[in-house]
Write a protein that holds these residues in place. Structure first.
Motif, PDB file in Angstrom:
ATOM      1  N   PHE A  71       0.834  -1.211   0.000  1.00 40.99           N
ATOM      2  CA  PHE A  71       0.000   0.000   0.000  1.00 40.99           C
ATOM      3  C   PHE A  71       0.864   1.255   0.000  1.00 40.99           C
ATOM      4  O   PHE A  71       0.608   2.207  -0.757  1.00 40.99           O
ATOM      5  N   THR A  72       1.909   1.264   0.838  1.00 44.39           N
ATOM      6  CA  THR A  72       2.782   2.433   0.936  1.00 44.39           C
ATOM      7  C   THR A  72       3.529   2.674  -0.373  1.00 44.39           C
ATOM      8  O   THR A  72       3.654   3.814  -0.826  1.00 44.39           O
ATOM      9  N   LYS A  74       2.582   1.752  -3.388  1.00 45.69           N
ATOM     10  CA  LYS A  74       1.612   2.237  -4.370  1.00 45.69           C
ATOM     11  C   LYS A  74       1.234   3.684  -4.088  1.00 45.69           C
ATOM     12  O   LYS A  74       1.079   4.485  -5.023  1.00 45.69           O
ATOM     13  N   LYS A  75       1.117   4.030  -2.821  1.00 43.00           N
ATOM     14  CA  LYS A  75       0.773   5.397  -2.432  1.00 43.00           C
ATOM     15  C   LYS A  75       1.854   6.372  -2.910  1.00 43.00           C
ATOM     16  O   LYS A  75       1.542   7.446  -3.431  1.00 43.00           O
ATOM     17  N   TYR A  79       1.081   9.359  -5.559  1.00 45.18           N
ATOM     18  CA  TYR A  79       1.329  10.757  -5.204  1.00 45.18           C
ATOM     19  C   TYR A  79       2.296  11.409  -6.193  1.00 45.18           C
ATOM     20  O   TYR A  79       2.090  12.554  -6.609  1.00 45.18           O
ATOM     21  N   SER A 172      -7.668   7.181  -8.443  1.00 46.79           N
ATOM     22  CA  SER A 172      -6.693   6.816  -7.409  1.00 46.79           C
ATOM     23  C   SER A 172      -7.159   7.207  -6.013  1.00 46.79           C
ATOM     24  O   SER A 172      -6.348   7.260  -5.082  1.00 46.79           O
ATOM     25  N   TYR A 175      -6.000   5.657  -2.595  1.00 48.13           N
ATOM     26  CA  TYR A 175      -4.680   5.886  -1.996  1.00 48.13           C
ATOM     27  C   TYR A 175      -4.489   7.318  -1.496  1.00 48.13           C
ATOM     28  O   TYR A 175      -3.438   7.637  -0.947  1.00 48.13           O
TER      29      TYR A 175
END
Length: 249
Positions: A71-72, A74-75, A79, A172, A175
Motif C-alpha cells: 500500500f505504501t 503504491k501510495k 502521489y 486513485s 490511496y
C-alpha cells in the motif's frame, strides 16, 4: 492338644499405624505423581496452543506488513504521478499566453518558419497551408495565423492535461488521504475553470471589455492555482516523509 500363638498386642498396636502411615504416604505419592502428570499434560497443551497462537499472530503480522508495504509503495507512486500531472496541467495552462512573445519568430524567413513548425511536430499538411503561399509581404499575417493556431493547439493540450490529472485523482482515490483528496478536488476545479476561460478567449471573438474582465478573473484563479499546487506539494511531502501508518482493522 491345641496350641495358640500368643499375640503380642504391643507390637500389633505399633505396626498398624506404621502400615497406615505407609499406605497414606503411598497414596499421597501416587496422587502427587498423578497430579504432576496431569499438570504436565495441561502445560504441554497450553504451550502448544500458545505456540500456535504465536505462529498465527506472526503470520497475521507478516501479512499486514506485506499489505502495508504494498500500500505504501503504491501510495508513493500515486502521489508522485498525481503531483506531476497537476504540475504539467498547470504549466500548460499558465504558459499559453507566452506563445508568440518570442521576438525572433517575427524575423524568421520561410525556411526557418518551416523548420520551427516541424520541430513542433505539426502535420505536414498544416505546415504547407502556412508556408505554401509565403511572401515577404504577407509574412507578418502568416506569422499571426501561426501564433493563433499554436495558441489554440496549446489550449486543447491544456484541457487534455487537466482532464488527465482530474481522472487520475478520481481513479486513485483509494490511496489519497482526506487532505490530499480535498486539495486535489479544489485544484482540479480551479484548473478546469481556468482552462475554460482560455478556451473562450482564444476560440471566440470577444469585445475588449469582456476579454479584460475574463483576464482579470483568470489572474485571480492563477494565483489560487499556484497556492493549491504549493499546498498539495506540502501535504504530500508531509505524508510521505513520516509514513502513513494507519492500519485498517
Amino acid at each position: 492338644m491345641n496350641f495358640q500363638i500368643p499375640i503380642d498386642w504391643g507390637s500389633y498396636f505399633i505396626s498398624v499405624p506404621l502400615i497406615l502411615a505407609a499406605m497414606w504416604a503411598g497414596i499421597r505419592l501416587f496422587a502427587k505423581s498423578f497430579m504432576n502428570q496431569q499438570f504436565n499434560k495441561l502445560l504441554e497443551t497450553h504451550k502448544h496452543e500458545l505456540q500456535m497462537l504465536m505462529e498465527n499472530n506472526k503470520f497475521d503480522l507478516q501479512r499486514k506488513m506485506l499489505d502495508f508495504n504494498l500500500f505504501t509503495t503504491k501510495k508513493h507512486e500515486v502521489y508522485t504521478k498525481l503531483y506531476n500531472l497537476f504540475l504539467v496541467a498547470e504549466g500548460r495552462a499558465r504558459g499559453i499566453g507566452g506563445i508568440g512573445d518570442d521576438p525572433f519568430i517575427r524575423k524568421y524567413g520561410r525556411s526557418e518558419i518551416e523548420e520551427y513548425l516541424k520541430s513542433l511536430n505539426m502535420p505536414s499538411a498544416d505546415i504547407q497551408s502556412f508556408v505554401g503561399n509565403w511572401t515577404p509581404e504577407n509574412a507578418p499575417q502568416i506569422v499571426d495565423h501561426i501564433v493563433d493556431y499554436l495558441q489554440k493547439l496549446e489550449v486543447r493540450k491544456a484541457i487534455e492535461c487537466h482532464q488527465e490529472a482530474k481522472n487520475f485523482s478520481i481513479s486513485s482515490g483509494l490511496y489519497l488521504s482526506d487532505n490530499v483528496a480535498v486539495i486535489s478536488k479544489e485544484l482540479s476545479k480551479n484548473l478546469g475553470s481556468f482552462c475554460n476561460d482560455l478556451n473562450i478567449i482564444y476560440n471566440f471573438n470577444l469585445l475588449q471589455p469582456d476579454r479584460e474582465s475574463i483576464a482579470e478573473e483568470m489572474r485571480v484563479k492563477e494565483k489560487k492555482i499556484g497556492e493549491l499546487i504549493a499546498s498539495l506539494k506540502y501535504e504530500m511531502q508531509q505524508e510521505l516523509s513520516i509514513g502513513y501508518y494507519k492500519i485498517l482493522e
